[in-house]
Design a protein around this motif. Sequence first.
Motif, PDB file in Angstrom:
ATOM      1  N   ILE A  56       0.850  -1.184   0.000  1.00  0.00           N
ATOM      2  CA  ILE A  56       0.000   0.000   0.000  1.00  0.00           C
ATOM      3  C   ILE A  56       0.888   1.237   0.000  1.00  0.00           C
ATOM      4  N   HIS A  57       0.732   2.059  -1.036  1.00  0.00           N
ATOM      5  CA  HIS A  57       1.561   3.261  -1.165  1.00  0.00           C
ATOM      6  C   HIS A  57       0.834   4.449  -0.539  1.00  0.00           C
ATOM      7  N   GLU A 107       1.937 -11.274   3.302  1.00  0.00           N
ATOM      8  CA  GLU A 107       2.810 -10.128   3.543  1.00  0.00           C
ATOM      9  C   GLU A 107       2.042  -8.848   3.246  1.00  0.00           C
ATOM     10  N   LEU A 108       2.236  -7.857   4.101  1.00  0.00           N
ATOM     11  CA  LEU A 108       1.617  -6.555   3.888  1.00  0.00           C
ATOM     12  C   LEU A 108       2.644  -5.495   4.250  1.00  0.00           C
ATOM     13  N   HIS A 109       2.832  -4.544   3.358  1.00  0.00           N
ATOM     14  CA  HIS A 109       3.835  -3.501   3.601  1.00  0.00           C
ATOM     15  C   HIS A 109       3.258  -2.132   3.282  1.00  0.00           C
ATOM     16  N   LEU A 110       3.465  -1.196   4.207  1.00  0.00           N
ATOM     17  CA  LEU A 110       3.079   0.194   3.996  1.00  0.00           C
ATOM     18  C   LEU A 110       4.322   0.985   3.632  1.00  0.00           C
ATOM     19  N   GLY A 111       4.318   1.562   2.412  1.00  0.00           N
ATOM     20  CA  GLY A 111       5.459   2.343   1.954  1.00  0.00           C
ATOM     21  C   GLY A 111       5.025   3.745   1.573  1.00  0.00           C
ATOM     22  N   GLY A 112       6.006   4.550   1.177  1.00  0.00           N
ATOM     23  CA  GLY A 112       5.649   5.929   0.876  1.00  0.00           C
ATOM     24  C   GLY A 112       6.655   6.618  -0.010  1.00  0.00           C
ATOM     25  N   GLY A 113       6.640   7.959   0.052  1.00  0.00           N
ATOM     26  CA  GLY A 113       5.969   8.782   1.021  1.00  0.00           C
ATOM     27  C   GLY A 113       6.388   8.505   2.461  1.00  0.00           C
ATOM     28  N   THR A 114       5.537   8.967   3.356  1.00  0.00           N
ATOM     29  CA  THR A 114       5.749   8.761   4.792  1.00  0.00           C
ATOM     30  C   THR A 114       4.493   8.154   5.388  1.00  0.00           C
ATOM     31  N   THR A 319       5.584 -14.970  -2.512  1.00  0.00           N
ATOM     32  CA  THR A 319       4.188 -15.147  -2.894  1.00  0.00           C
ATOM     33  C   THR A 319       4.104 -14.864  -4.386  1.00  0.00           C
ATOM     34  N   GLN A 320       3.346 -15.685  -5.072  1.00  0.00           N
ATOM     35  CA  GLN A 320       3.243 -15.539  -6.527  1.00  0.00           C
ATOM     36  C   GLN A 320       2.468 -14.284  -6.909  1.00  0.00           C
ATOM     37  N   THR A 321       1.510 -13.911  -6.053  1.00  0.00           N
ATOM     38  CA  THR A 321       0.646 -12.772  -6.342  1.00  0.00           C
ATOM     39  C   THR A 321       0.950 -11.622  -5.396  1.00  0.00           C
ATOM     40  N   MET A 322       1.134 -10.422  -5.948  1.00  0.00           N
ATOM     41  CA  MET A 322       1.308  -9.218  -5.144  1.00  0.00           C
ATOM     42  C   MET A 322       0.450  -8.113  -5.737  1.00  0.00           C
ATOM     43  N   ILE A 323      -0.433  -7.561  -4.933  1.00  0.00           N
ATOM     44  CA  ILE A 323      -1.270  -6.451  -5.380  1.00  0.00           C
ATOM     45  C   ILE A 323      -0.763  -5.165  -4.746  1.00  0.00           C
ATOM     46  N   GLY A 324      -0.604  -4.141  -5.572  1.00  0.00           N
ATOM     47  CA  GLY A 324      -0.204  -2.825  -5.097  1.00  0.00           C
ATOM     48  C   GLY A 324      -1.394  -1.884  -5.117  1.00  0.00           C
ATOM     49  N   LEU A 325      -1.649  -1.236  -3.987  1.00  0.00           N
ATOM     50  CA  LEU A 325      -2.752  -0.290  -3.865  1.00  0.00           C
ATOM     51  C   LEU A 325      -2.207   1.115  -3.657  1.00  0.00           C
ATOM     52  N   GLY A 326      -2.912   2.109  -4.209  1.00  0.00           N
ATOM     53  CA  GLY A 326      -2.492   3.490  -4.039  1.00  0.00           C
ATOM     54  C   GLY A 326      -1.810   4.025  -5.281  1.00  0.00           C
ATOM     55  N   VAL A 327      -1.603   5.341  -5.321  1.00  0.00           N
ATOM     56  CA  VAL A 327      -0.990   5.966  -6.493  1.00  0.00           C
ATOM     57  C   VAL A 327       0.386   5.377  -6.763  1.00  0.00           C
ATOM     58  N   SER A 328       0.678   5.126  -8.017  1.00  0.00           N
ATOM     59  CA  SER A 328       1.963   4.637  -8.548  1.00  0.00           C
ATOM     60  C   SER A 328       2.322   3.221  -8.124  1.00  0.00           C
ATOM     61  N   ALA A 329       1.506   2.576  -7.282  1.00  0.00           N
ATOM     62  CA  ALA A 329       1.824   1.231  -6.806  1.00  0.00           C
ATOM     63  C   ALA A 329       1.840   0.237  -7.969  1.00  0.00           C
ATOM     64  N   ILE A 330       2.760  -0.726  -7.883  1.00  0.00           N
ATOM     65  CA  ILE A 330       2.897  -1.745  -8.930  1.00  0.00           C
ATOM     66  C   ILE A 330       2.438  -3.093  -8.396  1.00  0.00           C
ATOM     67  N   SER A 331       1.652  -3.784  -9.190  1.00  0.00           N
ATOM     68  CA  SER A 331       1.178  -5.127  -8.855  1.00  0.00           C
ATOM     69  C   SER A 331       1.910  -6.157  -9.716  1.00  0.00           C
ATOM     70  N   ASP A 332       1.987  -7.379  -9.200  1.00  0.00           N
ATOM     71  CA  ASP A 332       2.725  -8.454  -9.866  1.00  0.00           C
ATOM     72  C   ASP A 332       1.925  -9.739  -9.728  1.00  0.00           C
ATOM     73  N   SER A 333       1.444 -10.264 -10.856  1.00  0.00           N
ATOM     74  CA  SER A 333       0.713 -11.531 -10.830  1.00  0.00           C
ATOM     75  C   SER A 333       1.626 -12.716 -11.142  1.00  0.00           C
ATOM     76  N   TRP A 334       2.912 -12.441 -11.304  1.00  0.00           N
ATOM     77  CA  TRP A 334       3.927 -13.366 -11.816  1.00  0.00           C
ATOM     78  C   TRP A 334       3.872 -13.453 -13.339  1.00  0.00           C
TER      79      TRP A 334
END
Length: 454
Positions: A56-57, A107-114, A319-334
């Motif tokens: 989550i960005h 896995e869940l990660h909060l990135g930024g930004g701040t 994990t094979q699947t990664m969803i990115g939420l928020g502006v500019s976030a990148i998702s990866d389905s493999w």
Amino acid sequence: MLHSLVNKYNIAGPRYTSYPTVPYWDEATFSLKKWKSSLIQSYKESNSKEGMSLYIHLPFCESLCTFCGCNKRITKQHAVESPYINAVLKEWNLYLELLEEKPIIKELHLGGGTPTFFSPENLKRLINGIFMHATRAENYEFSFEGHPNNTTREHLQALYDVGFRRVSYGVQDYNETVQKAIHRIQPFENVKKATNLAREIGYTSVGHDIIFGLPFQTREHIKETILKTKALLPDRLAFYSYAHVPWIKGNGQRGFNDSDLPSAASKRQQYELGKQLLAEVGYHEIGMDHFALTNDSLYQSMNNGNLHRNFMGYTASKTQTMIGLGVSAISDSWYGFAQNVKGIESYYNLLKDNILPIYRGHILNEEDLVIRKHILNLMCRFKTSWTKDKLCFEALPDVLIRLQEMKKDGLLNTHSNTIEVTEKGRPFVRNICMAFDVLLQRKQPNTPLFSMTI
């Protein structure tokens, strides 16, 4: 010898958080429909077995750090928090409509930004909103990036209460001259307080991010920063090279002159000194530019072969699947990548119309998938191998030819179907991966795309 190798191999190159790298995505053939299809395929294959990752960005910052290349919005107006969280939860609900099974979040990660720009109450509302229709995996790992100057006990406690056990603090450098140049003033006492607070509350992994190659930085500054870091003994460290990419619009890297930056040879000396000092106190090198103590999950995953690398950096499990939420976030389905729009207003407008806010991406072909595995192997295990029926690809003979010079320089060893990076070659692993990057080899960029490899 090191100096001559640095001069020889210090070229612009990707950091390989993905393959293909973003500038080489085939956007012309990408579509939202193809992305959704790749995500559903991956999710069905992997959700029940390993769960998924969620990034989550959170883009807001109160002030601009001039070393930062991340997508951010500078503001002191905290009224932006609630509308943004509502939008992120709306985006998550659009993804939930695609998925038939209840997501298992590993896995869940909060990135930024701040991320700690947001109030503890809003951060807790965000996470609780995510898990209204999702469950936690058995061995989940939740982490966030904290700013030492504004991460409070309330922030740490609120996130601990919803499952977070890992926090990483951006330290960069403790020298006042360097801090002024990068517009990131934070005394050691602030980092110490934030680190101790996390441990008091019960966080099992506290990380620090340190950068070498910053403006006006010297070996003495690195020594001072590492010695202060030793006093706090964070469980893991990211000790990485400053990526000077001032051509990226709006990244703020115009606050100093190129002449204020240390040379490539000086940067490498800074890294070698830091690495030596970290080894003396018990840190182990993990992949590229990361270090961990033996109690940390990153070290344990390296030992058991589960270390993985994606857009969140190195992670303790795949994990094979990664969803990115928020502006500019990148998702990866493999099988595919998708990136969200970078503007907050565009992000809101698309979500208002119930459209996933994706503006570009790439669907991987068979060659992409094979080369991706080789690059992941090199980045995570410093070796890769192939047989006639596994991980072979048509351009492999050309790759082996490109690696010959690096082999002569002692950066790697080759066997009949195996490549192994030597200890001497580890600082040059990005260069070794570039030999596998057939898209880069087929079309060299005419304009700056990447930071220097050293």
